[in-house]
Design a protein around this motif. Structure first.
Motif, short mmCIF file in Angstrom:
data_model
loop_
_atom_site.label_atom_id
_atom_site.label_comp_id
_atom_site.label_asym_id
_atom_site.label_seq_id
_atom_site.Cartn_x
_atom_site.Cartn_y
_atom_site.Cartn_z
N ALA A 31 8.91 -0.04 -3.77
CA ALA A 31 9.21 -1.09 -4.75
C ALA A 31 8.03 -2.07 -4.80
O ALA A 31 7.12 -2.00 -3.97
CB ALA A 31 10.47 -1.84 -4.35
N VAL A 32 8.11 -2.96 -5.76
CA VAL A 32 7.23 -4.12 -5.76
C VAL A 32 7.96 -5.21 -4.98
O VAL A 32 9.13 -5.51 -5.27
CB VAL A 32 6.92 -4.61 -7.19
CG1 VAL A 32 6.07 -5.87 -7.14
CG2 VAL A 32 6.22 -3.52 -7.99
N VAL B 44 4.60 -1.51 -2.69
CA VAL B 44 4.77 -0.69 -1.49
C VAL B 44 5.28 0.66 -1.92
O VAL B 44 6.31 0.74 -2.62
CB VAL B 44 5.75 -1.35 -0.51
CG1 VAL B 44 6.05 -0.40 0.65
CG2 VAL B 44 5.20 -2.67 0.01
N THR B 45 4.57 1.71 -1.55
CA THR B 45 4.97 3.07 -1.89
C THR B 45 5.09 3.87 -0.61
O THR B 45 4.14 3.92 0.18
CB THR B 45 3.96 3.73 -2.83
OG1 THR B 45 3.82 2.93 -4.01
CG2 THR B 45 4.44 5.12 -3.23
N VAL B 46 6.26 4.46 -0.40
CA VAL B 46 6.51 5.25 0.80
C VAL B 46 6.71 6.70 0.38
O VAL B 46 7.64 7.02 -0.36
CB VAL B 46 7.75 4.74 1.54
CG1 VAL B 46 7.93 5.51 2.85
CG2 VAL B 46 7.64 3.24 1.83
N GLY C 42 0.81 -1.20 0.00
CA GLY C 42 0.00 0.00 0.00
C GLY C 42 0.85 1.25 0.00
O GLY C 42 2.07 1.20 -0.17
N LEU C 43 0.17 2.37 0.20
CA LEU C 43 0.82 3.68 0.25
C LEU C 43 0.90 4.13 1.70
O LEU C 43 -0.13 4.21 2.39
CB LEU C 43 0.01 4.68 -0.58
CG LEU C 43 0.43 6.15 -0.49
CD1 LEU C 43 1.85 6.34 -1.03
CD2 LEU C 43 -0.56 7.03 -1.24
N ARG D 110 2.99 -4.44 7.13
CA ARG D 110 3.29 -5.87 7.16
C ARG D 110 2.80 -6.54 5.88
O ARG D 110 1.61 -6.46 5.55
CB ARG D 110 2.64 -6.55 8.37
CG ARG D 110 3.11 -7.99 8.54
CD ARG D 110 2.50 -8.66 9.75
NE ARG D 110 1.11 -9.04 9.53
CZ ARG D 110 0.44 -9.88 10.32
NH1 ARG D 110 1.04 -10.41 11.38
NH2 ARG D 110 -0.82 -10.16 10.06
N LEU D 111 3.72 -7.17 5.20
CA LEU D 111 3.39 -7.94 4.01
C LEU D 111 3.17 -9.39 4.39
O LEU D 111 3.84 -9.92 5.28
CB LEU D 111 4.51 -7.85 2.98
CG LEU D 111 4.93 -6.45 2.54
CD1 LEU D 111 6.00 -6.53 1.47
CD2 LEU D 111 3.75 -5.63 2.07
#
Length: 124
Positions: free
Chosen positions: A92-93, A120-122, A10-11, A19-20
């Protein structure tokens, strides 16, 4: 082969946690090395973390050491990547992978089963 399905991306903002999850089919943890890799836009696939629970060993990339933790839930046949103190460069993915390696490997070719990836976007 093992089927892997990631979720949890997510963002988020810099400094946040995420947590993935990686749901695996079949019994994998006792015989497989489980790993997490990531690929940022325009960059090569990068090792993040791996674990071989049969030997009780884990390994992390220097860039995430102390911030990320790989863990498992045997009952759910799921591997997790807990990420904290996230930075924009963590964007990143993220891919989950399983491999029949005797030792933990940071080399992507050591893993023969891969999930589809989760973004995942930070933001800064």
């Amino acid at each position: 082969q093992v089927q892997l399905v990631e979720s949890g991306g997510g963002l988020v903002q810099a400094g946040d946690s995420l947590r993935l999850s990686c749901a695996a089919s079949g019994r994998t943890f006792s015989t497989y090395t489980m790993g997490w890799f990531r690929q940022a836009a325009g960059k090569e696939l990068e090792f993040v973390a791996a674990a071989r629970w049969s030997s009780g060993t884990t390994r992390y990339a220097d860039s995430v050491k102390g911030r990320f933790t790989i863990s498992r839930d045997n009952a759910k046949n799921t591997v997790y990547l807990q990420m904290s103190s996230l930075k924009p460069e963590d964007t990143a993915v993220y891919f989950c992978a399983a491999g029949r390696t005797a030792l933990i490997s940071t080399w992507s070719n050591s893993y023969d089963s891969w999930g589809q990836g989760t973004q995942v976007t930070v933001s800064s």
